[in-house]
Design a protein around this motif. Structure first.
Motif: not given
Length: 160
Positions: A1-13, A88-89, A97-101
């Motif tokens: 996932m891109t950094e922006e996707e991680v941010r959006i998904e994290s906030r939604r969760e 992570a972001v 990376s997904d691994e780092e996340v």
């Protein structure tokens, strides 16, 4: 996932899980308070077939609180994953990376789980001492050993 996707998904969760977690924990606290402050004192001196009513009330309260905490564990996990993703972001190297996340998520989950279990023991342990002080002591030792292993694992996840 891109950094922006991680941010959006994290906030939604976080927005999805936090209200549910607050409700579960609030109900567990209310049950604990009513058990300790009202029902156990009322049950002292009363017996049912030779078993103290206060002991039965303590056992029921422990079971109900554990069920509520078990239900809240999914929300805790989702929030930990979201917080780990945000860390992570924001703190990781460019282009996490997904691994780092996943490493940060594992670290956050471990630390938060230790805090959650210790807080749960504060409630359940005081009710458990109404039933058996020895059982409360053994449970505390088991929790300590688990916490040491979990915190070590969390530390290793961050350093990986």
């Amino acid at each position: 996932m891109t950094e922006e996707e991680v941010r959006i998904e994290s906030r939604r969760e976080i927005y999805d899980s936090l209200p549910k977690l607050v409700v579960y924990v609030s109900i567990a606290i209310l049950i604990y308070l009513f058990a300790i402050l009202v029902f156990i004192p009322l049950g002292n001196g009363l017996d049912i077939a030779g078993v103290s009513t206060a002991t039965v009330i303590s056992a029921i309260a422990i079971m109900v609180i554990l069920i509520l905490l078990w239900r809240s564990s999914r929300e805790i996990r989702d929030m930990c994953n979201a917080i780990g993703g945000l860390i992570a972001v924001n703190a990781g190297r460019e282009g996490a990376s997904d691994e780092e996340v996943a490493h940060y998520q594992k670290a956050v989950k471990g630390i938060v789980y230790v805090f959650a279990v210790v807080i749960a023991f504060l409630f359940v342990g005081s009710l458990l001492t109404e039933i058996s002080e020895g059982a409360a002591g053994i449970l505390l030792i088991v929790i300590f050993l688990w916490a040491v292993c979990t915190l070590y694992s969390s530390g290793m996840a961050i350093s990986a």
